[in-house]
Enzyme design. Structure first.
Site, PDB file in Angstrom:
ATOM      1  N   LYS A  56      86.144  72.732 -19.712  1.00  0.00           N
ATOM      2  CA  LYS A  56      86.151  73.524 -21.053  1.00  0.00           C
ATOM      3  C   LYS A  56      86.111  75.031 -20.964  1.00  0.00           C
ATOM      4  CE  LYS A  56      81.100  73.528 -21.222  1.00  0.00           C
ATOM      5  NZ  LYS A  56      79.889  72.789 -21.535  1.00  0.00           N
ATOM      6  N   MET A  95      88.930 100.515 -24.530  1.00  0.00           N
ATOM      7  CA  MET A  95      89.574  99.104 -24.899  1.00  0.00           C
ATOM      8  C   MET A  95      90.299  98.711 -23.673  1.00  0.00           C
ATOM      9  SD  MET A  95      92.278  97.826 -27.501  1.00  0.00           S
ATOM     10  CE  MET A  95      91.404  98.418 -28.989  1.00  0.00           C
ATOM     11  N   TYR A 151      84.942 108.715 -24.987  1.00  0.00           N
ATOM     12  CA  TYR A 151      84.622 108.950 -26.335  1.00  0.00           C
ATOM     13  C   TYR A 151      83.178 109.307 -26.813  1.00  0.00           C
ATOM     14  CZ  TYR A 151      88.793 106.322 -27.546  1.00  0.00           C
ATOM     15  OH  TYR A 151      89.990 105.603 -27.541  1.00  0.00           O
ATOM     16  N   ARG A 204      71.745  70.497 -31.028  1.00  0.00           N
ATOM     17  CA  ARG A 204      72.840  70.812 -31.414  1.00  0.00           C
ATOM     18  C   ARG A 204      73.765  69.784 -31.963  1.00  0.00           C
ATOM     19  NH1 ARG A 204      76.144  73.577 -26.316  1.00  0.00           N
ATOM     20  NH2 ARG A 204      76.011  71.469 -25.582  1.00  0.00           N
TER      21      ARG A 204
END
Ligand code: PLP
Length: 819
Positions: free
Chosen positions: A487, A763, A714, A585
Site C-alpha cells: 500500500k 519548499m 526565511y 479502526r
C-alpha cells in the site's frame, strides 16, 4: 581434456544411481527453474534451499528440461526423464564443477577476504584483459552454489581464471578450494568484525586462508602476518604494506593530486610509483592489492602504473529507471559478457509493466569462445528471452546478424550510428535493456533514453529487499503463506518495481489500501492475488473487473458488496473479513460476529478467502498482555466463522513485528509490511540480516561563506556560531523533508560527515552548516541510508519510520538497482 559432458558422463562423475533413459550433451547447470534459457542442454539440480528444489521439477519439465539431479525420484508419469539420484545434490554440483576445473591446466587466481573481493576481481580483470582471456565469477557469485556455477564457465579459450570465494560460516572454504583449485591466492581487506558464523576473527581468517592451501604464491598485506597460522608462512608470499618496509611492496609515500591518489613504493630495491584515480580508503587499498597482484604475476611496474591510472569504477548494478515515451530502462552499460547478459535478461523477464521487451547489446569481447559459437549462443539467449526488438551495436554483431531472430532487428556499426537513428526507431512503451562493453560508451544511450531527473533521488536496493523478504520467510512456520503490504506505493518505495520482484519470488498475496492502487498493479502485469484493505463501493465494478479481492469490515460494506454481486450475477467472489480485536479502526466487533455468521450462512455471492485482524502493538512488550487478548478474541471469531461456512479459510493477524515476536500467531499467513523495507523494532539495528532498502540522496547546489553576523534563510532563523560556510542542497519540504528538520534538528551526510541543517527548511531547498567539511557544488549529500537510518530521522522529529518513508514525495525520482 574432456570438454563436453553427456548425462551419462555426469552420472559417473557424481557417482549417481538411477537410469539414463535418453543421453544428451549438457552445457548448462540449472539451479533455478525460472532461469531456463536452453532446456534440452540443461541439467537441473534440485537443491534444498528455502524451498525444496524437488518442488520445481514439474515446472522445469514443462519448460523442456529432461535431466535432473535429485535425492529421490519424484512421482511423475513422464518416461522421457533422466533422474540422477545422489545423497547430496549440492555436493554433486560441486563435484561436477571440481571435475570440470581439473580439465584445465591454467593459472587460477583465488580471491577471498571480508571486503573488496568483487572489486578486486573486476579490477584484475580490467587490468589483465589486454593480453589474457579471462573467465571470472559473474557479479559476486561467490557462494557454495555461485562458485561451482562460475567454475563451470571455464572454456578452452581461457588462459586465466579469477574466482572469488565468499563464506559465511566455518567449514565452508574447503569445499570452495576443491572447486576453484587456485594456483595463486589474493587476500583482500579483512574486517575485524566478529562475524556471526565464526567464533573469533582469528578463526575467520584461518578459515579464509584454507582457500590458499595449495597455492604456489599468495598476495596479502604484511601487517596481517602476525595473525597468520604458522604453516601459511611457508608459502611463497608476495606481501604489501604501508607500514612495514620488509614487505615485498612497501608503499612509503602517499599524496593526493587533483582528486587522484599518488603512491611511491619500494619493490625489489627499486622505487616505483602508481597513480590511483580514486581517493577513498577502500578503493586505495583495493588498488594496492591489484598492484601487488600484477607485480606478483610478473607485470612491469610501468605497465601496472599505466593501467591502474585508468581503472574504471566497477558497477555490478542493473539500474531500473523511468525512460522517455513511457519506457522502462534497465541500464547495465558497464560490462558485457555472456554470463552477465544472462542475468540481465533474467531481470528483464521479471518486468511485467510493458508487453514489449527490447535489448540493446554491444559486441562481446574476450569470451574465450570462437566468434560464430559466441554469437550463436547469444542469438539463442535472445530468442529464448522473447525479445521483441533486438538492437545490435558493433561490427561483430553486424557481421553475425543473420543468426538473430526477433520481430524487429536493427544493427549499427557503432554507438554514434545508433544515437543518430534513435528518434527514428522510436522506442515506445517497452522495457529496454541496455547492455554494453565499456568501450561502447552505452551510457550515452542511457542518457538519451532516461527521463531527466531532478537531482534528488530515492534509490531502492532490490537485492536488500529480497534479503529482507527471505529473512522473514526464514521465520515462518512450515506452510505459512506470506502476504506483502504494498500500500501507499510500497511504503514510498515503488509500485510495479517492487511488485514484480515479489511476484517473481513467489509471495502468496499482495495487499493495497485502495482499489486504484490494485488497478495500477494489474495494469503493469501483476497477476498475484491482491487484497484491497479499503474498497470503496463506488469502485466495486472496477475492483471486480481487475480481479481484486475486497476486505469487508462492516455490515454496510458487506451489504453493498453482496448487492453489487447480486446485480451483476456474480457468485463465490473471493472476499476477506476483517475482525476488530482492539485496534478500533475498522472491522467487525466481537459482538457482531454472530450476526455476521448469519449473513454468511447461505450466501452464494461471496466465498470467504480469509479472516484477519490487526495487532495494535506487536512490537511493544508493555502491551504483550493486550496482544494476547487480541489473539484469543481472533481465535474465537474465526472459529465461529469457519463453523458457519463449513470450509476453512486463511487466518492471519501478524504484521512485521508480529512475525518477529509472535511465532505462535502466524496461523496460515502473515502480513509483511515495513520489515520488507528494512525496519523492524524487534530486530537489532546492527543486524546484517535486515537492512534498509532505500537511500535518499540529493546534491549541493551552492556553497557560501557566511560570517557569524549574518542570518540564513526565511525569518532570519539560522546563523553560524562563528564565521564558516553553508551548503544549499536540492531537497525541501515539498520533497518530503519536513520543516520540522530545520534549524539543526535534522542532519545529513556530506562526504562522510554528519552535518546539521541551518535555518528553516524551504519548499525545494535547505541549507546545511558545512563549516568543518570539505565540500563543493555538485557533491552528493545523503539524507538517509543504511548508516544514517530512517529510525534516527524519525526520532529527531518525534515521528515513526513509516511516516518518513511514505513522505518522500512522488517528485523525487526512484531508481531501482539490482546487483
Ligand atoms: C499496513 C498493514 C500491515 C503491515 O504492518 P507493518 O507494521 O508495516 O508490518 C499489516 N496489516 C494491515 C491491516 C495493515 O494495514
Amino acid at each position: 581434456m574432456q570438454l563436453t559432458f553427456t548425462v551419462g558422463d555426469i552420472k559417473n562423475i557424481i557417482k549417481a544411481s538411477g537410469t539414463v533413459v535418453q543421453d544428451s550433451v549438457i552445457s548448462i547447470l540449472l539451479t533455478d527453474s525460472r532461469r531456463i534459457s536452453n532446456a534440452p542442454a540443461s541439467l537441473f539440480f534440485a537443491l534444498n534451499g528455502r524451498r525444496d528444489g524437488h518442488e520445481f521439477i514439474a515446472d522445469a519439465y514443462t519448460a523442456g528440461v529432461r535431466s535432473f539431479v535429485v535425492t529421490h525420484q519424484p512421482e511423475m508419469v513422464a518416461v522421457d526423464v533422466n533422474f540422477l539420484i545422489v545423497d547430496n545434490v549440492l555436493a554433486a554440483l560441486q563435484i561436477l564443477a571440481a571435475h570440470h576445473r581439473s580439465q584445465f591446466d591454467i593459472e587460477v587466481i583465488g580471491i577471498t577476504g571480508s571486503n573488496g573481493k568483487t572489486i578486486v576481481k573486476e579490477w584484475l580483470y580490467q587490468l589483465m584483459s589486454p593480453e589474457r582471456n579471462i573467465v571470472r565469477n559473474p557479479k559476486s557469485y561467490n557462494s557454495q552454489i555461485g562458485v561451482p556455477l562460475s567454475v563451470w564457465q571455464i572454456n578452452e579459450g581461457n588462459n586465466l581464471a579469477i574466482f572469488e570465494a565468499g563464506i559465511s560460516k566455518a567449514g565452508e572454504m574447503s569445499s570452495l578450494e576443491a572447486i576453484i583449485q587456485p594456483t595463486m591466492g589474493v587476500l583482500t581487506h579483512m574486517g575485524t568484525a566478529h562475524d556471526e558464523g565464526f567464533d573469533s576473527p582469528k578463526q575467520k581468517l584461518e578459515e579464509k586462508l584454507r582457500l590458499f592451501r595449495n597455492c604456489s604464491q599468495i598476495v596479502y598485506q604484511y601487517d596481517l602476518l602476525i595473525d597468520f597460522p604458522e604453516d601459511m608462512r611457508e608459502h611463497k608470499c608476495f606481501t604489501w604494506s604501508r607500514k612495514f618496509n620488509i614487505a615485498t611492496l612497501y608503499v612509503f609515500s602517499e599524496t593526493s593530486i587533483l582528486g587522484k591518489h599518488y603512491m611511491r613504493a619500494m619493490y625489489k630495491e627499486q622505487e616505483i610509483e602508481c597513480l590511483v584515480p580514486y581517493r577513498d580508503e577502500a578503493s586505495i587499498e583495493n588498488a594496492i592489492i591489484c598492484w601487488a597482484t600484477m607485480l606478483a604475476m610478473g607485470y612491469e611496474p610501468a605497465v601496472c602504473d599505466d593501467r591502474i591510472e585508468r581503472l574504471a569504477p566497477v558497477s555490478m548494478r542493473l539500474e531500473l529507471k523511468d525512460g522517455i515515451n513511457d519506457c522502462s530502462i534497465i541500464d547495465d552499460s558497464y560490462n558485457s559478457d555472456i554470463q552477465s547478459l544472462e542475468i540481465a535478461l533474467n531481470f528483464l523477464a521479471q518486468q511485467n509493466q510493458h508487453s514489449k521487451k527490447t535489448l540493446i547489446l554491444s559486441d562481446i569481447y574476450q569470451s574465450g569462445l570462437k566468434q560464430h559459437e559466441l554469437y550463436l549462443q547469444i542469438a539463442q539467449l535472445v530468442s529464448n528471452a522473447g525479445i521483441d526488438r533486438f538492437i545490435g551495436v558493433g561490427s561483430d554483431l553486424t557481421e553475425h546478424r543473420d543468426l538473430f531472430k526477433a520481430t524487429k532487428l536493427h544493427f549499427y556499426n557503432n554507438t554514434e550510428e545508433l544515437l543518430k537513428d534513435l528518434t527514428r526507431i522510436h522506442l515506445n512503451n517497452e522495457t529496454v535493456l541496455i547492455k554494453g562493453a565499456r568501450s561502447f560508451e552505452f551510457e550515452k544511450i542511457s542518457r538519451a533514453l532516461v527521463q531527466k531527473a531532478h537531482e534528488t533521488v530515492l534509490e531502492i536496493n532490490l537485492n536488500t529487499l529480497l534479503n529482507n523478504l527471505n529473512f522473514y520467510k526464514g521465520k515462518l512456520n512450515p506452510g505459512v503463506k506470506i502476504m506483502v503490504m504494498v500500500k501507499a506505493f510500497s511504503y514510498g518505495s515503488g509500485t510495479f518495481e517492487v511488485a514484480n520482484i515479489l511476484q517473481y519470488n513467489r509471495v502468496d498475496y499482495l495487499a493495497v489500501a485502495y482499489t486504484d492502487e490494485g488497478i495500477d498493479l494489474r495494469e503493469t502485469g501483476i497477476t498475484l492475488p491482491i487484497m484491497v484493505l479499503n474498497p470503496e463501493p463506488a469502485a466495486f465494478d472496477k475492483l471486480v473487473a481487475h480481479k481484486l479481492e475486497p476486505a469487508l469490515y462492516s455490515f454496510l460494506l458487506f451489504d453493498e458488496f453482496v448487492k453489487f454481486a447480486q446485480t451483476d450475477d456474480i457468485r463465490d467472489y473471493p472476499i476477506h473479513l476483517k475482525i476488530d480485536t482492539g485496534m478500533h479502526r475498522v472491522g467487525f466487533e466481537e459482538f457482531e460476529v454472530e450476526a455476521l455468521c448469519d449473513l454468511l450462512e447461505v450466501n452464494p455471492y461471496v466465498k470467504v478467502q480469509s479472516v484477519y485482524s490487526h495487532m495494535v502493538a506487536s512490537d511493544a512488550t508493555e502491551h504483550d498482555l493486550f496482544t494476547l487478548k487480541q489473539i484469543s478474541s481472533f481465535e474465537k471469531a474465526y472459529k465461529a466463522i469457519e463453523d458457519t461456512l463449513g470450509y476453512t479459510v486463511i487466518k492471519h493477524i501478524s504484521n512485521t513485528s508480529g512475525i518477529s515476536r509472535w511465532p505462535n500467531a502466524q496461523y496460515d499467513m502473515v502480513r509483511l509490511g515495513i520489515g520488507l523495507y528494512g525496519v523492524d523494532a524487534a530486530v537489532p539495528r546492527d543486524s546484517t540480516a535486515l537492512q534498509p532498502i532505500a537511500t535518499l540522496k540529493t546534491t549541493v547546489s551552492q556553497v557560501k561563506k557566511i560570517a557569524a553576523t549574518e542570518t540564513i534563510g526565511y525569518m532570519r532563523n539560522g546563523s553560524l556560531k562563528s564565521d564558516g560556510k553553508i551548503a544549499t542542497v536540492r531537497i525541501g519540504y515539498a520533497d518530503g523533508y519536513l520543516r520540522a528538520f530545520g534549524n539543526g534538528v535534522g542532519k545529513m551526510l556530506v562526504n562522510g560527515t554528519l552535518v546539521p541543517t541551518v535555518g528553516n527548511i524551504t519548499m525545494d531547498m535547505c541549507m546545511l552548516d558545512v563549516s568543518n567539511v570539505e565540500v563543493k557544488e555538485g557533491d552528493e549529500v545523503i539524507v538517509f541510508n543504511e548508516q544514517q537510518r530512517i529510525e534516527e530521522l524519525a526520532a529527531q522529529i518525534g515521528t515513526i519510520p513509516y511516516e518518513i518513508l511514505t513522505n518522500v514525495s512522488q517528485r523525487v525520482k526512484r531508481v531501482y538497482f539490482y546487483e
